[in-house]
Design a protein around this motif. Sequence first.
Motif, mmCIF file in Angstrom:
data_model
loop_
_atom_site.group_PDB
_atom_site.id
_atom_site.type_symbol
_atom_site.label_atom_id
_atom_site.label_comp_id
_atom_site.label_asym_id
_atom_site.label_seq_id
_atom_site.Cartn_x
_atom_site.Cartn_y
_atom_site.Cartn_z
ATOM 1 N N MET A 1 40.520 -22.976 4.795
ATOM 2 C CA MET A 1 40.129 -23.544 6.063
ATOM 3 C C MET A 1 41.129 -23.067 7.120
ATOM 4 S SD MET A 1 39.538 -27.612 7.062
ATOM 5 C CE MET A 1 39.555 -28.068 5.366
ATOM 6 N N ASP A 2 40.606 -22.477 8.198
ATOM 7 C CA ASP A 2 41.439 -21.986 9.288
ATOM 8 C C ASP A 2 41.192 -22.877 10.508
ATOM 9 O OD1 ASP A 2 43.140 -20.400 10.795
ATOM 10 O OD2 ASP A 2 41.551 -18.988 11.323
ATOM 11 N N LEU A 3 42.163 -23.729 10.838
ATOM 12 C CA LEU A 3 41.994 -24.715 11.897
ATOM 13 C C LEU A 3 42.602 -24.243 13.211
ATOM 14 C CD1 LEU A 3 42.836 -27.938 9.866
ATOM 15 C CD2 LEU A 3 40.600 -26.933 10.312
ATOM 16 N N THR A 4 41.883 -24.510 14.304
ATOM 17 C CA THR A 4 42.331 -24.207 15.649
ATOM 18 C C THR A 4 42.739 -25.503 16.330
ATOM 19 O OG1 THR A 4 40.723 -22.411 15.774
ATOM 20 C CG2 THR A 4 41.652 -23.171 17.842
ATOM 21 N N VAL A 5 43.879 -25.513 16.991
ATOM 22 C CA VAL A 5 44.367 -26.715 17.676
ATOM 23 C C VAL A 5 43.693 -26.838 19.040
ATOM 24 C CG1 VAL A 5 46.380 -27.902 18.611
ATOM 25 C CG2 VAL A 5 46.604 -26.524 16.553
ATOM 26 N N ILE A 6 43.216 -28.050 19.351
ATOM 27 C CA ILE A 6 42.701 -28.361 20.678
ATOM 28 C C ILE A 6 43.381 -29.637 21.170
ATOM 29 C CG2 ILE A 6 40.456 -27.244 20.377
ATOM 30 C CD1 ILE A 6 39.295 -30.108 19.903
ATOM 31 N N GLU A 7 43.468 -29.777 22.481
ATOM 32 C CA GLU A 7 44.038 -30.990 23.063
ATOM 33 C C GLU A 7 42.906 -31.931 23.448
ATOM 34 O OE1 GLU A 7 46.861 -30.363 26.199
ATOM 35 O OE2 GLU A 7 47.694 -28.615 25.195
ATOM 36 N N THR A 8 43.062 -33.207 23.101
ATOM 37 C CA THR A 8 42.100 -34.243 23.473
ATOM 38 C C THR A 8 42.874 -35.394 24.110
ATOM 39 O OG1 THR A 8 42.196 -35.584 21.460
ATOM 40 C CG2 THR A 8 40.753 -33.640 21.403
ATOM 41 N N PRO A 9 42.186 -36.341 24.734
ATOM 42 C CA PRO A 9 42.882 -37.517 25.268
ATOM 43 C C PRO A 9 43.642 -38.301 24.193
ATOM 44 C CG PRO A 9 40.694 -37.375 26.188
ATOM 45 C CD PRO A 9 40.784 -36.324 25.117
ATOM 46 N N ASP A 10 43.232 -38.147 22.931
ATOM 47 C CA ASP A 10 43.880 -38.828 21.810
ATOM 48 C C ASP A 10 44.995 -37.997 21.169
ATOM 49 O OD1 ASP A 10 42.212 -41.061 22.065
ATOM 50 O OD2 ASP A 10 40.689 -40.170 20.774
ATOM 51 N N GLY A 11 45.308 -36.851 21.752
ATOM 52 C CA GLY A 11 46.331 -35.974 21.189
ATOM 53 C C GLY A 11 45.721 -34.716 20.585
ATOM 54 N N ASP A 12 46.537 -33.943 19.902
ATOM 55 C CA ASP A 12 46.055 -32.709 19.279
ATOM 56 C C ASP A 12 45.080 -33.017 18.155
ATOM 57 O OD1 ASP A 12 47.602 -31.194 20.962
ATOM 58 O OD2 ASP A 12 49.123 -30.696 19.467
ATOM 59 N N ARG A 13 44.016 -32.227 18.097
ATOM 60 C CA ARG A 13 43.037 -32.298 17.018
ATOM 61 C C ARG A 13 42.819 -30.880 16.516
ATOM 62 N NH1 ARG A 13 44.608 -36.723 16.887
ATOM 63 N NH2 ARG A 13 43.521 -38.578 17.540
ATOM 64 N N TYR A 14 42.186 -30.738 15.357
ATOM 65 C CA TYR A 14 42.101 -29.463 14.660
ATOM 66 C C TYR A 14 40.649 -29.143 14.323
ATOM 67 C CZ TYR A 14 46.946 -30.701 14.557
ATOM 68 O OH TYR A 14 48.204 -31.074 14.952
ATOM 69 N N VAL A 15 40.147 -28.027 14.862
ATOM 70 C CA VAL A 15 38.751 -27.624 14.714
ATOM 71 C C VAL A 15 38.624 -26.582 13.620
ATOM 72 C CG1 VAL A 15 36.754 -26.596 15.873
ATOM 73 C CG2 VAL A 15 38.319 -28.061 17.164
ATOM 74 N N ASP A 16 37.659 -26.802 12.727
ATOM 75 C CA ASP A 16 37.338 -25.833 11.677
ATOM 76 C C ASP A 16 36.080 -25.085 12.109
ATOM 77 O OD1 ASP A 16 36.813 -24.349 9.443
ATOM 78 O OD2 ASP A 16 36.476 -26.068 8.120
ATOM 79 N N ARG A 17 36.264 -23.909 12.672
ATOM 80 C CA ARG A 17 35.128 -23.124 13.168
ATOM 81 C C ARG A 17 34.385 -22.395 12.041
ATOM 82 N NH1 ARG A 17 35.010 -22.391 18.889
ATOM 83 N NH2 ARG A 17 36.868 -23.264 19.867
ATOM 84 N N SER A 18 34.870 -22.514 10.819
ATOM 85 C CA SER A 18 34.189 -21.865 9.697
ATOM 86 C C SER A 18 33.116 -22.756 9.078
ATOM 87 C CB SER A 18 35.198 -21.456 8.624
ATOM 88 O OG SER A 18 35.751 -22.608 8.005
#
Length: 80
Positions: free
Chosen positions: A1-18
Amino acid sequence: MDLTVIETPDGDRYVDRSAGERGAEAPFFHVYADPAGETRWGYFCGNCETVDNAMDSMGRIECNVCGNIRKPEEWDAAHE
């Protein structure tokens, strides 16, 4: 799993685009609360790149920004 970091109002979250769920305009990608991808947090709209979306009790996901939608997992006329 290759996760991309994004910023949200709740803090950093991690997106799995695969891995994601098919949407009408673009996929909804799985979002995790931790960098290891162990705690599922929500969905990321691949069309407008936001986490501002909602899921109903039937599993339909709709983006509150662009209207991208994933149809319910189960559906019958009794739900209307």
